[in-house]
Write a protein that holds these residues in place. Structure first.
Motif, PDB file in Angstrom:
ATOM      1  N   ARG A   1      -5.309   3.881  -6.684  1.00 29.44           N
ATOM      2  CA  ARG A   1      -5.907   4.166  -5.370  1.00 29.44           C
ATOM      3  C   ARG A   1      -6.694   2.972  -4.848  1.00 29.44           C
ATOM      4  O   ARG A   1      -6.694   2.690  -3.647  1.00 29.44           O
ATOM      5  CB  ARG A   1      -6.807   5.407  -5.460  1.00 29.44           C
ATOM      6  N   ALA A   2      -7.374   2.280  -5.752  1.00 29.91           N
ATOM      7  CA  ALA A   2      -8.158   1.112  -5.341  1.00 29.91           C
ATOM      8  C   ALA A   2      -7.253   0.020  -4.774  1.00 29.91           C
ATOM      9  O   ALA A   2      -7.577  -0.610  -3.761  1.00 29.91           O
ATOM     10  CB  ALA A   2      -8.953   0.570  -6.528  1.00 29.91           C
TER      11      ALA A   2
ATOM     12  N   ALA B   1      -9.682 -15.644  -1.768  1.00 24.06           N
ATOM     13  CA  ALA B   1     -11.028 -15.377  -2.275  1.00 24.06           C
ATOM     14  C   ALA B   1     -11.294 -13.878  -2.370  1.00 24.06           C
ATOM     15  O   ALA B   1     -11.857 -13.395  -3.367  1.00 24.06           O
ATOM     16  CB  ALA B   1     -12.067 -16.044  -1.379  1.00 24.06           C
ATOM     17  N   LEU B   2     -10.892 -13.131  -1.348  1.00 25.66           N
ATOM     18  CA  LEU B   2     -11.086 -11.681  -1.373  1.00 25.66           C
ATOM     19  C   LEU B   2     -10.286 -11.041  -2.504  1.00 25.66           C
ATOM     20  O   LEU B   2     -10.770 -10.109  -3.166  1.00 25.66           O
ATOM     21  CB  LEU B   2     -10.678 -11.082  -0.024  1.00 25.66           C
ATOM     22  N   MET B   3      -9.088 -11.544  -2.723  1.00 27.22           N
ATOM     23  CA  MET B   3      -8.269 -11.047  -3.829  1.00 27.22           C
ATOM     24  C   MET B   3      -8.950 -11.312  -5.170  1.00 27.22           C
ATOM     25  O   MET B   3      -8.982 -10.440  -6.056  1.00 27.22           O
ATOM     26  CB  MET B   3      -6.892 -11.709  -3.802  1.00 27.22           C
ATOM     27  N   ALA B   4      -9.516 -12.510  -5.322  1.00 27.92           N
ATOM     28  CA  ALA B   4     -10.190 -12.861  -6.574  1.00 27.92           C
ATOM     29  C   ALA B   4     -11.402 -11.955  -6.811  1.00 27.92           C
ATOM     30  O   ALA B   4     -11.614 -11.468  -7.930  1.00 27.92           O
ATOM     31  CB  ALA B   4     -10.617 -14.327  -6.539  1.00 27.92           C
ATOM     32  N   VAL B   5     -12.199 -11.736  -5.768  1.00 28.74           N
ATOM     33  CA  VAL B   5     -13.375 -10.867  -5.891  1.00 28.74           C
ATOM     34  C   VAL B   5     -12.952  -9.449  -6.267  1.00 28.74           C
ATOM     35  O   VAL B   5     -13.559  -8.810  -7.143  1.00 28.74           O
ATOM     36  CB  VAL B   5     -14.181 -10.859  -4.580  1.00 28.74           C
ATOM     37  N   PHE B   6     -11.905  -8.960  -5.619  1.00 30.91           N
ATOM     38  CA  PHE B   6     -11.421  -7.609  -5.914  1.00 30.91           C
ATOM     39  C   PHE B   6     -10.957  -7.498  -7.364  1.00 30.91           C
ATOM     40  O   PHE B   6     -11.267  -6.522  -8.060  1.00 30.91           O
ATOM     41  CB  PHE B   6     -10.274  -7.254  -4.968  1.00 30.91           C
TER      42      PHE B   6
ATOM     43  N   ALA C   1       0.831  -1.206   0.000  1.00 29.10           N
ATOM     44  CA  ALA C   1       0.000   0.000   0.000  1.00 29.10           C
ATOM     45  C   ALA C   1       0.866   1.257   0.000  1.00 29.10           C
ATOM     46  O   ALA C   1       0.587   2.215  -0.729  1.00 29.10           O
ATOM     47  CB  ALA C   1      -0.935  -0.006   1.205  1.00 29.10           C
ATOM     48  N   LEU C   2       1.916   1.256   0.815  1.00 22.06           N
ATOM     49  CA  LEU C   2       2.799   2.413   0.873  1.00 22.06           C
ATOM     50  C   LEU C   2       3.542   2.634  -0.440  1.00 22.06           C
ATOM     51  O   LEU C   2       3.641   3.760  -0.937  1.00 22.06           O
ATOM     52  CB  LEU C   2       3.809   2.240   2.016  1.00 22.06           C
ATOM     53  N   VAL C   3       4.059   1.547  -1.014  1.00 20.01           N
ATOM     54  CA  VAL C   3       4.805   1.662  -2.271  1.00 20.01           C
ATOM     55  C   VAL C   3       3.899   2.184  -3.382  1.00 20.01           C
ATOM     56  O   VAL C   3       4.267   3.111  -4.121  1.00 20.01           O
ATOM     57  CB  VAL C   3       5.421   0.307  -2.662  1.00 20.01           C
ATOM     58  N   LEU C   4       2.713   1.602  -3.504  1.00 21.70           N
ATOM     59  CA  LEU C   4       1.791   2.043  -4.547  1.00 21.70           C
ATOM     60  C   LEU C   4       1.296   3.467  -4.295  1.00 21.70           C
ATOM     61  O   LEU C   4       1.139   4.260  -5.233  1.00 21.70           O
ATOM     62  CB  LEU C   4       0.597   1.092  -4.623  1.00 21.70           C
ATOM     63  N   GLY C   5       1.043   3.788  -3.031  1.00 22.50           N
ATOM     64  CA  GLY C   5       0.520   5.101  -2.710  1.00 22.50           C
ATOM     65  C   GLY C   5       1.530   6.220  -2.851  1.00 22.50           C
ATOM     66  O   GLY C   5       1.181   7.341  -3.268  1.00 22.50           O
ATOM     67  N   LEU C   6       2.779   5.924  -2.529  1.00 22.69           N
ATOM     68  CA  LEU C   6       3.807   6.976  -2.552  1.00 22.69           C
ATOM     69  C   LEU C   6       4.539   7.093  -3.882  1.00 22.69           C
ATOM     70  O   LEU C   6       5.139   8.129  -4.164  1.00 22.69           O
ATOM     71  CB  LEU C   6       4.829   6.716  -1.436  1.00 22.69           C
TER      72      LEU C   6
ATOM     73  N   ASP D   1      -5.715   8.581 -18.112  1.00 24.60           N
ATOM     74  CA  ASP D   1      -4.893   8.808 -16.921  1.00 24.60           C
ATOM     75  C   ASP D   1      -5.714   8.733 -15.633  1.00 24.60           C
ATOM     76  O   ASP D   1      -5.267   8.192 -14.623  1.00 24.60           O
ATOM     77  CB  ASP D   1      -4.215  10.177 -17.007  1.00 24.60           C
ATOM     78  N   ALA D   2      -6.940   9.294 -15.679  1.00 24.37           N
ATOM     79  CA  ALA D   2      -7.782   9.299 -14.481  1.00 24.37           C
ATOM     80  C   ALA D   2      -8.154   7.885 -14.058  1.00 24.37           C
ATOM     81  O   ALA D   2      -8.266   7.593 -12.857  1.00 24.37           O
ATOM     82  CB  ALA D   2      -9.047  10.117 -14.738  1.00 24.37           C
ATOM     83  N   VAL D   3      -8.328   6.996 -15.015  1.00 21.44           N
ATOM     84  CA  VAL D   3      -8.672   5.602 -14.694  1.00 21.44           C
ATOM     85  C   VAL D   3      -7.491   4.901 -14.054  1.00 21.44           C
ATOM     86  O   VAL D   3      -7.641   4.165 -13.073  1.00 21.44           O
ATOM     87  CB  VAL D   3      -9.139   4.855 -15.962  1.00 21.44           C
ATOM     88  N   TRP D   4      -6.293   5.138 -14.587  1.00 20.27           N
ATOM     89  CA  TRP D   4      -5.091   4.551 -13.972  1.00 20.27           C
ATOM     90  C   TRP D   4      -4.928   5.045 -12.540  1.00 20.27           C
ATOM     91  O   TRP D   4      -4.563   4.269 -11.649  1.00 20.27           O
ATOM     92  CB  TRP D   4      -3.850   4.902 -14.793  1.00 20.27           C
ATOM     93  N   ALA D   5      -5.184   6.314 -12.313  1.00 21.56           N
ATOM     94  CA  ALA D   5      -5.077   6.859 -10.958  1.00 21.56           C
ATOM     95  C   ALA D   5      -6.090   6.201 -10.022  1.00 21.56           C
ATOM     96  O   ALA D   5      -5.774   5.872  -8.870  1.00 21.56           O
ATOM     97  CB  ALA D   5      -5.284   8.371 -10.986  1.00 21.56           C
ATOM     98  N   THR D   6      -7.306   5.978 -10.517  1.00 26.72           N
ATOM     99  CA  THR D   6      -8.332   5.319  -9.705  1.00 26.72           C
ATOM    100  C   THR D   6      -7.952   3.886  -9.395  1.00 26.72           C
ATOM    101  O   THR D   6      -8.134   3.407  -8.264  1.00 26.72           O
ATOM    102  CB  THR D   6      -9.690   5.360 -10.438  1.00 26.72           C
TER     103      THR D   6
END
Length: 213
Positions: free
Chosen positions: A150-151, A185-190, A115-120, A142-147
């Motif tokens: 963040r997701a 399972a949570l990873m697959a759903v996401f 999360a930190l690596v992706l966020g920063l 670009d806006a979709v990549w940013a979303t």
């Protein structure tokens, strides 16, 4: 092949834990005889033998993952390097101190690091890592990549909290089941949800597989 390689440490961790948990006396004797030098006091008890052996297996499997990729001159992803450091440090503490606490923190530490690596990375490196990993396969605004970035940050942060909440709420055997099946399972759903989101924003030629007439 890559999917199997990615999941191999998790599969071996689960298989080793289940076998050792069902044969605790034999597991403790085997661990004490062959790995006692890695353990404070030199003896492995019945309660900690399953976690200790499965931790040693996952450390070895992750090391072999990296070695395999290096020998084949393939890129070792940053996330795999982070996973290797986490499993060696926290797994090593689990083995030496006879405590499953540290290995239970490993997924939380790993997800928090992701999360930190992706966020920063957009701020510190000027790079969206999700786009860097799959941007050559998809044409998205670009806006979709940013979303999407963040997701993934939110997902990993949530999983970091959820893992440790479960670890401190149930016994070790139940936590292992959650780690292997629940998190997967949570990873697959996401990822399915991400797939639907991406599909909505693909340009016509990618959405249909060919340019529209």
């Amino acid at each position: 092949m890559k999917l199997l390689l990615d999941f191999l440490p998790l599969i071996l961790f689960f298989a080793t834990f289940r076998y050792a948990d069902g044969n605790k006396e034999a597991a403790a004797a085997f661990a004490s005889e062959h790995f006692g030098f890695l353990v404070s006091g030199g003896q492995v008890g019945l309660a900690e033998a399953p976690v200790l052996l499965s931790t040693l297996v996952v450390i070895a499997a992750t090391l072999l993952q990296v070695l395999y990729l290096k020998v084949r001159r393939q890129k070792v992803d940053l996330m795999l390097w982070i996973s290797l450091v986490m499993v060696v440090v926290l797994g090593g503490l689990t083995v030496w101190l006879h405590s499953d606490t540290f290995i239970k923190w490993k997924p939380t530490g790993l997800y928090a690091a992701f999360a930190l690596v992706l966020g920063l990375s957009p701020w510190l490196a000027g790079k969206n890592l999700i786009r860097a990993m799959i941007g050559d396969q998809l044409a998205l605004p670009d806006a979709v990549w940013a979303t999407l970035n963040r997701a993934w940050v939110l997902f990993f942060a949530t999983m970091a909290v959820l893992n440790i909440a479960v670890a401190y709420s149930v016994d070790t055997s139940t936590w292992v089941n959650f780690k292997v099946f629940g998190i997967t399972a949570l990873m697959a759903v996401f990822m399915v949800g991400q797939g639907f989101y991406i599909h909505r924003h693909l340009p016509p030629e990618d959405d249909a597989g060919a340019p529209k007439p």
